[in-house]
Enzyme design. Structure first.
Site, PDB file in Angstrom:
ATOM      1  CG  ASP A  93       7.423   1.359  12.722  1.00  0.00           C
ATOM      2  OD1 ASP A  93       7.935   1.950  11.749  1.00  0.00           O
ATOM      3  OD2 ASP A  93       6.561   0.462  12.575  1.00  0.00           O
ATOM      4  CG  ASP A 108      -0.222  -0.315   2.496  1.00  0.00           C
ATOM      5  OD1 ASP A 108       0.930   0.130   2.656  1.00  0.00           O
ATOM      6  OD2 ASP A 108      -0.801  -1.009   3.350  1.00  0.00           O
ATOM      7  CG  ASP A 167       1.223   4.296   4.112  1.00  0.00           C
ATOM      8  OD1 ASP A 167       0.013   4.125   4.303  1.00  0.00           O
ATOM      9  OD2 ASP A 167       2.054   3.363   4.146  1.00  0.00           O
TER      10      ASP A 167
HETATM   11  P1  ATP Z   1       3.439  -2.796   5.012  1.00  0.00           P
HETATM   12  O1  ATP Z   1       2.397  -1.891   4.431  1.00  0.00           O
HETATM   13  O2  ATP Z   1       4.341  -3.453   4.041  1.00  0.00           O
HETATM   14  O3  ATP Z   1       2.899  -3.722   6.029  1.00  0.00           O
HETATM   15  P2  ATP Z   1       4.422  -0.360   6.161  1.00  0.00           P
HETATM   16  O4  ATP Z   1       5.787  -0.013   6.666  1.00  0.00           O
HETATM   17  O5  ATP Z   1       3.901   0.434   5.012  1.00  0.00           O
HETATM   18  O6  ATP Z   1       4.448  -1.899   5.861  1.00  0.00           O
HETATM   19  P3  ATP Z   1       2.022   0.396   7.532  1.00  0.00           P
HETATM   20  O7  ATP Z   1       1.346  -0.348   8.638  1.00  0.00           O
HETATM   21  O8  ATP Z   1       1.360   0.507   6.217  1.00  0.00           O
HETATM   22  O9  ATP Z   1       3.462  -0.265   7.390  1.00  0.00           O
HETATM   23  O10 ATP Z   1       2.362   1.831   8.102  1.00  0.00           O
HETATM   24  C1  ATP Z   1       2.853   2.888   7.281  1.00  0.00           C
HETATM   25  C2  ATP Z   1       3.981   3.639   7.968  1.00  0.00           C
HETATM   26  O11 ATP Z   1       3.507   4.208   9.178  1.00  0.00           O
HETATM   27  C3  ATP Z   1       5.155   2.752   8.390  1.00  0.00           C
HETATM   28  O12 ATP Z   1       6.069   2.602   7.342  1.00  0.00           O
HETATM   29  C4  ATP Z   1       5.719   3.513   9.559  1.00  0.00           C
HETATM   30  O13 ATP Z   1       6.520   4.590   9.117  1.00  0.00           O
HETATM   31  C5  ATP Z   1       4.490   4.130  10.203  1.00  0.00           C
HETATM   32  N1  ATP Z   1       3.958   3.285  11.294  1.00  0.00           N
HETATM   33  C6  ATP Z   1       3.018   2.321  11.185  1.00  0.00           C
HETATM   34  N2  ATP Z   1       2.735   1.768  12.363  1.00  0.00           N
HETATM   35  C7  ATP Z   1       3.511   2.398  13.259  1.00  0.00           C
HETATM   36  C8  ATP Z   1       3.674   2.302  14.682  1.00  0.00           C
HETATM   37  N3  ATP Z   1       2.971   1.413  15.384  1.00  0.00           N
HETATM   38  N4  ATP Z   1       4.551   3.147  15.269  1.00  0.00           N
HETATM   39  C9  ATP Z   1       5.247   4.057  14.560  1.00  0.00           C
HETATM   40  N5  ATP Z   1       5.137   4.188  13.243  1.00  0.00           N
HETATM   41  C10 ATP Z   1       4.294   3.388  12.583  1.00  0.00           C
HETATM   42 MG    MG Z   2       2.109   0.382   4.204  1.00  0.00          MG
END
Ligand code: ATP
Ligand code: MG
Length: 438
Positions: free
Chosen positions: A144, A62, A64
């Protein structure tokens, strides 16, 4: 992270026109969202996991966007958008079936006057509300892991890196941003995310990142079951479940997801480890082959060692086998709900799969054909094979059903035309899902 002489955190910028090109191709919508925000005077970037994945040559799940526009301002700008979440507000902006998640730059809670913002913390430091806004550099350090904290500006085609993310990505290293204990205490789910990224990306955890997990794992008991359920799906239905399971077990985190199964594992139940491992391998293989996977089957399989232990305990108390099984499946479900929720649309088929396990033994005469026509037959049969693959001796039951299906082929075409004759089912509108993570 680097600081300059005045204590300001500094960033590295890197021209990355190829990343820009890929983003415009794969997710033109996310680029448009950034451009609209910028055209309206806001700061905005593509951020997070999608950049990490593109740099690693993987396909992002996805996309962001991070901006200095507050959620209310974002929803005003995009027609098909709404605010989701309370603990952590984000805006979903839709275009067709595509959703881009827009988050407002966050700051750590001690860096801003929080009076008219939204901050709330529990006794153990868990953030109950995390809606304290900041600027771009604040936002980078509250993410994170370093590998998740890159920003991309489509106007300049530049990647902005505040936390040495680029070198961590290059070296396959997962590193928490800031003090690991504090960051896990603020949000214990970050420990599950660490296991997920290490498993999925095959990254090594940097020592502080992993040491603090061992210390703080127990905090996961405080996380709401609904959020834990969402994480379980991300951990085990994301295509790298086998690897992720190994990391979770290495860091002793599996017990916080499936406590009763973890107990069965400790009791050295012979096939408990086999079945959970085989489940993950089969799930990964199905995803790789483009076949559907369902939480119902995964839950049925992972909880199976717990069901068996409970069933044995009931039998020891003198219960009849049918009653013992009914009691065991009920208790296993109820116990699990304390830890992760299981929406009814998954818990019902999960229990049907379990229920069919005993019934598939009763296959004499016309019963076999009747069982075969049960809508849950396929899953229950796959489950029998999985149990046998994991070392349970079912006296050739899987083989028997395999042969039965060969000897009695179902007329797929007749089934399909039967389906076509039926009036289409009215689809119930589902209530919108709340964002659980951030
Ligand atoms: P994926 O979508 O592949 O699971 P992602 O890194 O994009 O991984 P998401 O859950 O979509 O993870 O979250 C988007 C972004 O938001 C992350 O890359 C991170 O920077 C931030 N993020 C998400 N969850 C947290 C958290 N619990 N604490 C701090 N930052 C977070
Ligand atoms: Mg993501």
């Amino acid at each position: 992270m680097a600081n300059d002489a005045s204590g300001q955190i500094t960033s590295t910028r890197l021209k990355a026109p190829d990343i820009g090109k890929q983003l415009r191709e794969i997710s033109p919508h996310s680029v448009q969202v950034v451009e609209s925000l910028r055209a309206n005077g806001f700061e905005a970037y593509i951020v997070g996991g999608c950049l990490r994945d593109l740099l690693l040559g993987r396909t992002p799940k996805d996309f962001d966007v991070a901006t200095d526009a507050e959620p209310q301002a974002v929803v005003k700008l995009f027609k098909r958008s709404r605010i989701v979440g309370r603990r952590f507000q984000i805006v979903h902006v839709r275009s067709g079936r595509d959703v881009v998640e827009v988050t407002t730059f966050r700051a750590h809670h001690d860096t801003r006057d929080t009076e008219d913002h939204e901050s709330e913390q529990s006794d153990t430091g868990m953030l109950l509300r995390d809606n304290v806004y900041g600027d771009l550099s604040d936002d980078a350090v509250r993410r994170d892991f370093t590998v998740n904290a890159l920003y991309f500006c489509p106007e300049t085609d530049e990647i902005i890196d505040y936390v040495n993310a680029l070198s961590d990505i290059k070296e396959g290293r997962l590193r928490v941003i800031g003090d690991a204990d504090t960051r896990y205490q603020e949000d214990p789910v970050r420990m599950l995310r660490a296991a997920r990224f290490a498993g999925k990306l095959d990254f090594e955890m940097e020592p502080e990142t992993s040491a603090a997990i061992e210390k703080n794992g127990h905090l996961l008991r405080q996380v709401a079951p609904a959020r834990m359920f969402d994480e379980v799906l991300k951990l085990f239905l994301g295509g790298a479940a086998a690897n992720t399971l190994a990391v979770l077990q290495q860091f002793d985190l599996f017990q916080y997801l499936f406590p009763a199964t973890a107990e069965a594992l400790e009791d050295d139940q012979p096939y408990a480890q086999e079945i959970i491992q085989a489940t993950m391998e089969n799930t990964d293989a199905r995803i790789e082959a483009g076949k559907p996977v369902t939480p119902a089957f995964m839950y049925a399989a992972v909880l199976w060692p717990a069901v068996i232990e409970l069933r044995e305990a009931c039998l020891d108390q003198g219960m009849h086998i049918v009653e013992a099984m009914r009691e065991a499946t009920h208790a296993a479900t109820m116990d699990q709900l304390q830890t992760t929720s299981i929406p009814k649309r998954f818990s019902i088929p999960m229990r049907e799969i379990w229920d069919l396990q005993s019934r598939l033994h009763l296959k004499e005469g016309k019963r076999a054909a009747k069982l075969r026509s049960n809508p849950r037959f396929r899953a229950a049969y796959d489950f029998i094979l999985l149990r046998e693959q994991s070392g349970e001796d079912l006296e050739g039951l899987g083989e028997w059903w395999t042969q039965y299906q060969i000897d009695n082929p179902v007329d797929e075409e007749a089934n399909r035309s039967e389906q076509r004759r039926r009036p289409p089912r009215r689809r119930r509108k589902r209530p919108p899902r709340q964002a659980q993570g951030q």
